[in-house]
Design a protein around this motif. Structure first.
Motif: not given
Length: 448
Positions: A114, A222, A225-226, A229, A323, A396, A402, A404, A409-410, A413
């Motif tokens: 990602s 994260a 978002w996981r 997504n 995801n 992502d 973008t 991990s 992601q933060n 989230t």
């Protein structure tokens, strides 16, 4: 076959301003001393120095990587490998970028797939030679298309995936059976809709005499978002972040997903206030029947002794999607490429992929599909139950900011955490997510 010593597209494209950004960000980079494997192995073809490999694997993953390296550094065709383990997170990616920018990078490094869009376009990586890889038994046909396509940039392959690590569900098999959620083969039956997932969670809670589904998100950068997504991709929508443009988001689909998340974790049928450690502890203590988490938690969850089942994340909306991310091998840019060592780097990557049955014991899905096809893998429980997640993996949206461990992601989230805690409406959460995406698109790419 010759290699382009300057890197793809005319070499490194980083101005002084960008290099300074990386330098300031890299002030906190911390490197743990690596191990020197295969001390008695033959010297690499260009001289006495070892093939330098950087990765970010510590803990249980680090032990498994040691085992794989032991295989690679023994026998007639052994490598001499100088492995360096660096702290996972932004510091790892900063240090890798600075090493490549200065042309002093290792021959091989590990990168989350990602994060590829932040490295390949700026000339920080060199593409793989697929003809050379084919000589060592590795080709496109050996990977799930969903993962292989993300290994490309501008038509060339810049990463070779080692694994897929998806966001999945773990569950107590006995409780799921009591709740009527297993099929004839004892696996989790299809869910198929938000209403059926809500009903399933109630059935699990009833059979558990407590909580049905656990999800730890409070304070985590994260987890929301996981979950989002994968569910957002299940609606058929895409979160598109075009360079120089505005976010392209299906707002209605995004609101639909976050509304479902708040309905599932409403603080009544399922708790909405758990942090990551709290959710793990609740499942390990039999205070929940199912948990949404990454497959990397398999060793911890299996140690509880519960009859543990696992499955790809259920299809709740219109189409399967899970995801995921992938640890992948890359070839960091070097100021001078020794073609014999570059060839050895290709052989090293192929060797590690073929040894990845060992990697599967931690829960990761080997990306090299001949390993999954091996009858030994079919006997891994519960790993074999969720191997299909790699076929519908969703990473992502590709952009330099973008991936991990990223601030993206933060930023995505935080509003969702507020929505799950009842402090923000789903509509307002999506509005903030789109606004944050637009702000990040306005920032200059530090390697442009």
């Amino acid at each position: 076959m010759s290699f382009d010593h300057s890197g793809h597209g005319g070499g490194l494209r980083m101005g002084r301003r960008g290099l300074l950004r990386w330098g300031l960000a890299g002030a906190g980079a911390v490197a743990a001393p690596g191990l020197l494997a295969g001390c008695a192995s033959p010297a690499s073809p260009s001289g006495s120095s070892s093939l330098r490999v950087w990765d970010l694997f510590s803990g249980g993953d680090g032990v498994l990587m040691d085992e794989m390296l032991e295989t690679a550094t023994s026998g007639a065709d052994a490598f001499s490998v100088d492995r360096t383990i660096l702290e996972w997170g932004p510091s790892y990616y900063t240090k890798l970028a600075m090493a490549a920018a200065g042309g002093r990078a290792p021959e091989v490094a590990v990168l989350h797939l990602s994060r590829l869009a932040g490295y390949a376009p700026g000339g920080l990586l060199d593409p793989f030679d697929l003809d050379v890889l084919a000589e060592f038994g590795v080709g496109e046909e050996h990977f799930a298309p969903a993962i292989w396509e993300r290994a490309k940039w501008d038509g060339e392959v810049y990463a070779i995936p080692l694994d897929t690590h998806p966001f999945i569900v773990f569950y107590d098999k006995e409780i799921a059976d009591q709740a009527g959620l297993l099929d004839s083969e004892g696996e989790l039956a299809p869910i198929g809709s938000p209403d059926r997932m809500l009903a399933a969670s109630e059935a699990l809670a009833s059979a558990q005499n407590g909580t049905g589904v656990l999800f730890g998100h409070v304070g985590d950068q994260a987890q929301c978002w996981r979950l989002f997504n994968g569910l957002y991709a299940q609606t058929g929508a895409k979160w598109v972040l075009p360079d120089g443009g505005e976010p392209e988001v299906d707002v209605d689909a995004a609101v639909r997903v976050i509304t479902f998340m708040t309905e599932l974790f409403d603080g009544d049928r399922n708790p909405n206030h758990l942090d990551y450690a709290g959710a793990m502890a609740a499942f390990q203590g039999s205070r929940g029947a199912m948990i949404f988490s990454g497959e990397w938690e398999l060793p911890n969850l299996r140690s509880t002794g519960r009859p543990l089942g696992a499955a790809p994340f259920p299809t709740i909306f219109d189409q399967p999607a899970v995801n995921a991310d992938s640890h992948a091998y890359v070839l960091p840019r070097q100021s001078r490429v020794d073609e014999a060592r570059r060839r050895e780097a290709h052989r090293f990557v192929a060797t590690m992929l073929k040894a990845s049955y060992t990697w599967a014991s931690a829960g990761h899905i080997p990306a090299y599909e001949p390993v999954i096809a091996d009858e030994r893998y079919a006997e891994l429980d519960p790993q074999a139950s969720y191997a299909g997640a790699s076929e519908v993996a969703v990473l992502d949206p590709p952009n330099w900011f973008t991936g991990s461990g990223s601030n993206f992601q933060n930023q995505m989230t935080q509003p969702m955490q507020s929505a799950l805690l009842g402090n923000m409406s789903p509509e307002r959460a999506v509005e903030q997510m789109v606004s944050a995406s637009a702000s990040m698109l306005d920032q200059p790419n530090p390697v442009a």
